[in-house]
Design an enzyme around this catalytic site. Structure first.
Site, PDB file in Angstrom:
ATOM      1  N   HIS A 257       0.842  -1.195   0.000  1.00 31.06           N
ATOM      2  CA  HIS A 257       0.000   0.000   0.000  1.00 31.06           C
ATOM      3  C   HIS A 257       0.876   1.243   0.000  1.00 31.06           C
ATOM      4  CE1 HIS A 257      -3.208   2.797   0.987  1.00 31.06           C
ATOM      5  NE2 HIS A 257      -4.016   1.856   0.529  1.00 31.06           N
ATOM      6  N   ASP A 308      -8.041  -5.155  -0.694  1.00 30.96           N
ATOM      7  CA  ASP A 308      -8.464  -5.998  -1.812  1.00 30.96           C
ATOM      8  C   ASP A 308      -8.204  -7.487  -1.586  1.00 30.96           C
ATOM      9  OD1 ASP A 308      -9.611  -4.204  -3.624  1.00 30.96           O
ATOM     10  OD2 ASP A 308      -7.636  -3.480  -4.219  1.00 30.96           O
TER      11      ASP A 308
END
Ligand code: ACO
Length: 372
Positions: A257, A308
């Site tokens: 991320h 996700d």
């Protein structure tokens, strides 16, 4: 001034919608953990668009207003039928259908606050209906009309499957919607703000956001996680598959991320949901494989799962087709995009940064006839 690749660490504007501090995500000051555990999606949408959580009466009125806008124009359904539904990615269909939705809104270019709020409500209500409608049409099924007595989560599953979902399914999906609702200046939200920062209309802003969400480095990752899990097939194959990917320096979808380096606070909720749902469906292998991948990727690369990763096995367990995982992300994130669009309009300044020029030095123009 030197450029920052990917605008990493750049604070592009002020915002009062969501914050990420020390890996804690808050919507309007409320910890995402509390919202995921105790709130409903409609409460969260109300919160994102207002400065407070609704009381019971306000929530009931908001849910009623939202439900009254679930239906999409018949002309849009007819138009969707004419798209090459079987040959294109569902995110491309969503992009086109949401843009087309604006054509049927007589207020599309009314830039008053009141009209923008009405359009926000319409978009939040109709995006789930669009996704369910094109998925069914693509699968050769009839469109199922929305039910105004159901909340956003239950109604979406109802329209998608043509059966009333059970309590466990609704609760799980509602929680997933809460966790995906907003996330500060992520790529799609920033895209929406850039689009409407030119004082373009709200439909343009949401269409632009969908374009950015589609990419595999952003919302498109959840579908690819499921593809990876399907390719791996069983827990025994995980190690060889992941080692091979890492050796080839390929990215493992659903990991890493830009902002979180010590873990995405949304992932733990989705992980637990994945554990529970895969047990209920009798397919624990999806959770077990995911957990094994997490162990390997974190120990070998120091990378942790993002929102996700476990949402893939959650959506799969709910029976949602894999190729609409990213449109389902949009069903939730449209709430955050709309909050940001309204915030941008409320104190707008054109978003127009500069580039650090690295091309050729000044050169003299040579006329075409004199050029070698
Ligand atoms: N798998 C393997 N290696 C990775 C991964 C990954 N998923 N993510 C990052 N890395 C590595 C990179 O290869 C790079 O290594 P290097 O320094 O040896 O070249 C290093 O970690 C830094 O990665 P960047 O890609 O530069 O990090 P950036 O902040 O630009 O990207 C991103 C963040 C796009 C999320 C990235 O981690 C990624 O591509 N992940 C996979 C796609 C994904 O899951 N996207 C969803 C994000 S959440 C969301 O948008 C909803």
């Amino acid at each position: 001034m030197p450029a920052t690749k990917g605008l990493e660490g750049v604070v592009a504007a002020t915002s009062a919608i969501s914050s990420i501090v020390n890996s804690v995500l808050r919507y309007k000051g409320y910890n995402i953990d509390d919202l995921a555990n105790y709130a409903t999606f409609e409460e969260v949408v109300y919160l994102l668009w207002n400065d407070k959580l609704p009381n019971k009466e306000e929530l009931a009125a908001f849910k009623k207003e939202l439900a009254s806008e679930y239906a999409i124009p018949n002309e849009l359904i007819e138009q969707i039928k004419s798209y090459p539904l079987k040959n294109v990615h569902p995110m491309a269909i969503l992009r086109t259908a949401v843009s087309a939705l604006g054509l049927f809104d007589s207020e599309a270019d009314d830039m008053s606050d009141e009209a923008n709020k009405r359009k926000a409500l319409r978009l939040q209500a109709k995006v789930p209906t669009i996704v369910a409608a094109f998925t069914r049409l693509r699968d050769g099924k009839e469109v199922v009309a929305p039910r105004q007595d159901l909340g956003v989560a239950a109604n979406f599953l109802y329209m998608l499957f043509d059966r009333e979902p059970n309590e466990v399914e609704v609760k799980a999906f509602d929680k997933a919607l809460i966790l995906h609702a907003d996330h500060e200046f992520n790529a799609s939200t920033f895209t929406a703000r850039v689009a409407v920062g030119t004082l373009s209309d709200i439909y343009s802003g949401i269409t632009a956001a969908i374009c950015a969400l589609k990419g595999p480095l952003h919302g498109g990752a959840n579908e690819r996680v499921m593809k990876m899990l399907s390719e791996i097939g069983s827990v025994d194959n995980v190690e060889a598959y992941i080692n091979d990917k890492l050796e080839k320096k390929e990215k493992i979808m659903g990991f890493g991320h830009r902002v979180y380096k010590t873990g995405d606070p949304r992932a733990k909720h989705l992980k637990e949901m994945s554990r529970q749902l895969t047990q209920i469906t009798g397919e624990p292998k999806w959770y077990e494989m995911s957990e094994k991948i997490e162990e390997l990727v974190s120990s070998k690369k120091g990378l942790l799962p993002n929102v996700d990763f476990y949402s893939a096995s959650v959506y799969h367990s709910l029976g949602i087709p894999h190729d609409i995982f990213t449109p389902v992300f949009a069903v939730s994130r449209v709430s955050g995009w709309l909050a940001h669009i309204l915030e941008q309009y409320s104190d707008n300044r054109l978003i127009r940064p500069r580039a650090e020029y690295v091309g050729p030095e000044a050169r003299e123009y040579v006329k075409l006839e004199d050029r070698n």
